[in-house]
Design a protein around this motif. Structure first.
Motif, PDB file in Angstrom:
ATOM      1  N   SER A  38      -9.959  21.809   8.111  1.00 54.06           N
ATOM      2  CA  SER A  38     -10.885  22.273   9.125  1.00 54.06           C
ATOM      3  C   SER A  38     -11.499  20.429   9.463  1.00 54.06           C
ATOM      4  O   SER A  38     -10.639  19.402   9.088  1.00 54.06           O
ATOM      5  CB  SER A  38     -11.721  22.762   8.501  1.00 54.06           C
ATOM      6  N   THR A  39     -12.132  21.026  10.478  1.00 52.02           N
ATOM      7  CA  THR A  39     -12.879  19.599  11.127  1.00 52.02           C
ATOM      8  C   THR A  39     -14.208  19.253  10.300  1.00 52.02           C
ATOM      9  O   THR A  39     -14.805  20.093   9.826  1.00 52.02           O
ATOM     10  CB  THR A  39     -12.914  19.873  12.398  1.00 52.02           C
ATOM     11  N   PRO A  40     -14.452  17.785  10.500  1.00 52.13           N
ATOM     12  CA  PRO A  40     -13.661  16.894  11.455  1.00 52.13           C
ATOM     13  C   PRO A  40     -12.506  16.407  10.753  1.00 52.13           C
ATOM     14  O   PRO A  40     -11.917  16.567   9.594  1.00 52.13           O
ATOM     15  CB  PRO A  40     -14.932  15.985  11.280  1.00 52.13           C
ATOM     16  N   HIS A  41     -11.505  16.307  11.048  1.00 54.07           N
ATOM     17  CA  HIS A  41      -9.654  16.060  10.721  1.00 54.07           C
ATOM     18  C   HIS A  41      -9.722  14.918   9.798  1.00 54.07           C
ATOM     19  O   HIS A  41      -9.579  14.721   9.002  1.00 54.07           O
ATOM     20  CB  HIS A  41      -8.747  16.567  11.580  1.00 54.07           C
ATOM     21  N   MET A  42     -10.380  13.551  10.943  1.00 56.25           N
ATOM     22  CA  MET A  42     -10.502  12.537   9.819  1.00 56.25           C
ATOM     23  C   MET A  42     -11.741  11.408  10.812  1.00 56.25           C
ATOM     24  O   MET A  42     -11.455  10.911  11.656  1.00 56.25           O
ATOM     25  CB  MET A  42      -8.775  11.565  10.834  1.00 56.25           C
ATOM     26  N   ARG A  43     -12.228  11.259   9.656  1.00 58.67           N
ATOM     27  CA  ARG A  43     -13.665  10.467   9.938  1.00 58.67           C
ATOM     28  C   ARG A  43     -13.447   9.306   8.532  1.00 58.67           C
ATOM     29  O   ARG A  43     -13.327   9.511   7.901  1.00 58.67           O
ATOM     30  CB  ARG A  43     -15.035  10.730   9.590  1.00 58.67           C
ATOM     31  N   LEU A  44     -12.463   8.256   8.968  1.00 57.42           N
ATOM     32  CA  LEU A  44     -12.689   7.070   7.996  1.00 57.42           C
ATOM     33  C   LEU A  44     -13.417   5.575   8.116  1.00 57.42           C
ATOM     34  O   LEU A  44     -13.794   5.270   9.919  1.00 57.42           O
ATOM     35  CB  LEU A  44     -11.009   6.604   8.144  1.00 57.42           C
ATOM     36  N   ARG A  93      -6.884 -11.965   1.696  1.00 55.50           N
ATOM     37  CA  ARG A  93      -7.105 -11.125   2.343  1.00 55.50           C
ATOM     38  C   ARG A  93      -8.164 -10.209   2.626  1.00 55.50           C
ATOM     39  O   ARG A  93      -8.233  -9.114   1.566  1.00 55.50           O
ATOM     40  CB  ARG A  93      -6.028 -11.142   3.599  1.00 55.50           C
ATOM     41  N   LEU A  94      -9.040  -9.743   3.789  1.00 50.22           N
ATOM     42  CA  LEU A  94     -10.275  -8.941   3.802  1.00 50.22           C
ATOM     43  C   LEU A  94     -10.650  -8.182   5.001  1.00 50.22           C
ATOM     44  O   LEU A  94      -9.106  -8.544   6.071  1.00 50.22           O
ATOM     45  CB  LEU A  94     -11.917  -9.442   3.320  1.00 50.22           C
ATOM     46  N   PHE A  95      -9.697  -6.557   4.854  1.00 51.77           N
ATOM     47  CA  PHE A  95      -9.493  -5.825   5.768  1.00 51.77           C
ATOM     48  C   PHE A  95     -10.247  -4.730   6.248  1.00 51.77           C
ATOM     49  O   PHE A  95     -10.930  -4.018   4.998  1.00 51.77           O
ATOM     50  CB  PHE A  95      -8.036  -5.542   5.870  1.00 51.77           C
ATOM     51  N   ALA A  96     -10.222  -4.022   6.934  1.00 49.81           N
ATOM     52  CA  ALA A  96     -11.114  -3.356   7.403  1.00 49.81           C
ATOM     53  C   ALA A  96     -11.364  -2.245   8.232  1.00 49.81           C
ATOM     54  O   ALA A  96      -9.976  -2.527   9.677  1.00 49.81           O
ATOM     55  CB  ALA A  96     -13.049  -3.358   7.545  1.00 49.81           C
ATOM     56  N   ALA A  97     -11.451  -1.162   9.098  1.00 54.83           N
ATOM     57  CA  ALA A  97     -10.920  -0.143   9.540  1.00 54.83           C
ATOM     58  C   ALA A  97     -11.432   0.617  10.219  1.00 54.83           C
ATOM     59  O   ALA A  97     -12.636   1.679   9.129  1.00 54.83           O
ATOM     60  CB  ALA A  97      -9.252   0.814   9.578  1.00 54.83           C
ATOM     61  N   ARG A  98     -12.224   1.171  11.215  1.00 51.96           N
ATOM     62  CA  ARG A  98     -12.905   2.302  11.917  1.00 51.96           C
ATOM     63  C   ARG A  98     -11.900   3.366  12.173  1.00 51.96           C
ATOM     64  O   ARG A  98     -11.316   2.384  13.160  1.00 51.96           O
ATOM     65  CB  ARG A  98     -13.974   1.815  12.035  1.00 51.96           C
ATOM     66  N   TYR A  99     -12.184   4.680  12.200  1.00 54.43           N
ATOM     67  CA  TYR A  99     -11.248   5.382  12.547  1.00 54.43           C
ATOM     68  C   TYR A  99     -11.932   6.810  12.664  1.00 54.43           C
ATOM     69  O   TYR A  99     -12.319   7.100  11.485  1.00 54.43           O
ATOM     70  CB  TYR A  99     -10.263   5.330  13.011  1.00 54.43           C
ATOM     71  N   SER A 100     -11.714   7.778  14.047  1.00 55.14           N
ATOM     72  CA  SER A 100     -12.365   9.226  13.277  1.00 55.14           C
ATOM     73  C   SER A 100     -11.317   9.751  14.678  1.00 55.14           C
ATOM     74  O   SER A 100     -11.205   9.329  16.131  1.00 55.14           O
ATOM     75  CB  SER A 100     -13.548   9.476  14.043  1.00 55.14           C
ATOM     76  N   SER A 101     -10.931  11.804  14.519  1.00 57.68           N
ATOM     77  CA  SER A 101     -10.479  12.245  15.009  1.00 57.68           C
ATOM     78  C   SER A 101     -11.164  12.959  15.856  1.00 57.68           C
ATOM     79  O   SER A 101     -10.762  13.307  17.410  1.00 57.68           O
ATOM     80  CB  SER A 101      -9.906  13.029  14.168  1.00 57.68           C
ATOM     81  N   ASP A 102     -12.489  12.518  15.849  1.00 60.05           N
ATOM     82  CA  ASP A 102     -13.236  13.330  16.723  1.00 60.05           C
ATOM     83  C   ASP A 102     -14.848  11.869  17.754  1.00 60.05           C
ATOM     84  O   ASP A 102     -13.405  10.649  17.633  1.00 60.05           O
ATOM     85  CB  ASP A 102     -14.493  14.262  16.557  1.00 60.05           C
ATOM     86  N   LEU A 103     -15.569  11.988  18.073  1.00 61.10           N
ATOM     87  CA  LEU A 103     -16.527  10.551  18.702  1.00 61.10           C
ATOM     88  C   LEU A 103     -17.677  10.516  17.704  1.00 61.10           C
ATOM     89  O   LEU A 103     -18.057   9.655  18.214  1.00 61.10           O
ATOM     90  CB  LEU A 103     -16.876  11.268  19.990  1.00 61.10           C
ATOM     91  N   ILE A 104     -17.148  10.944  16.320  1.00 62.18           N
ATOM     92  CA  ILE A 104     -18.227   9.977  15.069  1.00 62.18           C
ATOM     93  C   ILE A 104     -17.022   9.456  14.262  1.00 62.18           C
ATOM     94  O   ILE A 104     -17.167   9.759  13.549  1.00 62.18           O
ATOM     95  CB  ILE A 104     -18.585  11.647  14.583  1.00 62.18           C
ATOM     96  N   ALA A 105     -17.337   8.137  14.247  1.00 62.36           N
ATOM     97  CA  ALA A 105     -16.935   6.859  13.647  1.00 62.36           C
ATOM     98  C   ALA A 105     -17.619   5.968  12.284  1.00 62.36           C
ATOM     99  O   ALA A 105     -18.648   6.308  12.695  1.00 62.36           O
ATOM    100  CB  ALA A 105     -15.714   5.983  13.690  1.00 62.36           C
ATOM    101  N   PRO A 106     -17.669   6.384  11.115  1.00 58.14           N
ATOM    102  CA  PRO A 106     -19.084   6.065  10.308  1.00 58.14           C
ATOM    103  C   PRO A 106     -18.747   4.874  11.147  1.00 58.14           C
ATOM    104  O   PRO A 106     -17.750   3.487  11.344  1.00 58.14           O
ATOM    105  CB  PRO A 106     -18.072   6.557   8.920  1.00 58.14           C
ATOM    106  N   GLY A 156     -11.818   2.709  16.289  1.00 59.24           N
ATOM    107  CA  GLY A 156     -10.210   2.589  16.975  1.00 59.24           C
ATOM    108  C   GLY A 156      -9.877   1.465  16.506  1.00 59.24           C
ATOM    109  O   GLY A 156      -9.338   0.874  17.089  1.00 59.24           O
ATOM    110  N   THR A 157     -10.656   0.123  15.897  1.00 64.40           N
ATOM    111  CA  THR A 157      -9.740  -1.091  15.437  1.00 64.40           C
ATOM    112  C   THR A 157      -9.666  -1.380  13.872  1.00 64.40           C
ATOM    113  O   THR A 157     -10.976  -0.589  12.750  1.00 64.40           O
ATOM    114  CB  THR A 157     -11.692  -2.291  16.012  1.00 64.40           C
ATOM    115  N   PHE A 158      -9.321  -2.427  14.145  1.00 59.90           N
ATOM    116  CA  PHE A 158      -8.258  -3.109  12.585  1.00 59.90           C
ATOM    117  C   PHE A 158      -9.337  -4.316  12.116  1.00 59.90           C
ATOM    118  O   PHE A 158      -8.631  -5.113  13.416  1.00 59.90           O
ATOM    119  CB  PHE A 158      -6.861  -3.058  12.278  1.00 59.90           C
TER     120      PHE A 158
END
Length: 259
Positions: A179-185, A194-207, A240-242
């Motif tokens: 169900s929605t939201p299909h992906m928020r991350l 190294r330290l990595f971080a990512a921000r992404y969502s399948s809708d317009l609400i990214a954490p 949408g950034t890594f």
């Protein structure tokens, strides 16, 4: 939703991130400002690197604000690289195995967000974990599945690509069965160097995710929310950034998993 904070740089005490700032991670566990639920009291965890390749790990089910052991550990332990997390469950049980960060070998991983309707495709998601990694599946969260899937996709050699492929597979399952939201991350992960971080969502609400260089500590903090509400210098990681932090090098690249 959860809150998390990570650090890489010259060694500092864990409390400089976890408990000392006015809007520390412990304060965010009681009163977060940029997430759906202001209270994150379903457990906590910290993974830190020292002289061994594998990180130390301390997790428990108590609210972070009520555990004196966490404050004591944070007061005494110094680390050049660590990940810390306070949890607000999106459906899975409150248990130590469901608390972040998760670790396998030299890798550590923590996540804020959700794969919508995960309870309807947990079996199918588990089947995406390679056989040789399934022994590390201890809990019941979508976050742990995502981590193990990313390891199976080649996290060691291609952190951005491996995480992106894992996110895309999990999002596809959510679209097919969930169900929605299909992906928020928003996620942070490390190989101990190294330290990595990512921000992404399948809708317009990214954490939310922010990062900042500290001249005082000679290091980078990457957080769900700024640690001081009136402190300048925090940069928002765009959806949408890594992000990769490696010594003095900061690398920002596109993160758009294809579902």
């Amino acid at each position: 939703m959860c809150r998390w904070a990570a650090y890489i740089g010259e060694p500092i005490f864990l409390e400089d991130i976890i408990s000392r700032p006015d809007h520390s991670l412990i304060e965010q566990s009681k009163e977060a400002e940029e997430c759906k639920t202001s209270t994150n009291g379903d457990g906590f965890g910290v993974a830190w690197y020292d002289t061994r390749p594998q990180p130390g790990l301390y997790r428990d089910v108590y609210p972070a604000w009520s555990d004196p052991n966490l404050r004591s550990v944070a007061h005494h332990i110094q680390s050049r690289l660590f990940l810390a997390h306070v949890r607000a469950s999106t459906g899975s049980a409150i248990s130590r195995n469901n608390c972040h960060p998760f670790t396998v070998g030299n890798w550590s991983f923590m996540h804020n967000g959700q794969a919508g309707g995960f309870e309807h495709f947990r079996k199918q998601a588990d089947m995406c974990i390679p056989d040789e990694l399934y022994q590390h599946r201890k809990g019941a969260t979508d976050s742990e599945v995502l981590f193990l899937m990313a390891l199976g996709e080649g996290l060691e050699n291609d952190p951005q690509g491996a995480l992106g492929r894992a996110v895309a597979r999990l999002e596809t399952l959510s679209r097919q069965r969930g169900s929605t939201p299909h992906m928020r991350l928003s996620a942070a992960l490390s190989d101990g160097h190294r330290l990595f971080a990512a921000r992404y969502s399948s809708d317009l609400i990214a954490p939310s995710v922010y990062y900042r260089w500290s001249d005082t500590h000679q290091g980078w903090a990457v957080v769900s929310e700024p640690l001081e509400t009136d402190e300048d210098g925090w940069t928002e990681l765009e959806p949408g950034t890594f992000l990769e932090l490696n010594g003095d090098t900061v690398t920002l690249t596109d993160f758009s998993p294809e579902s």
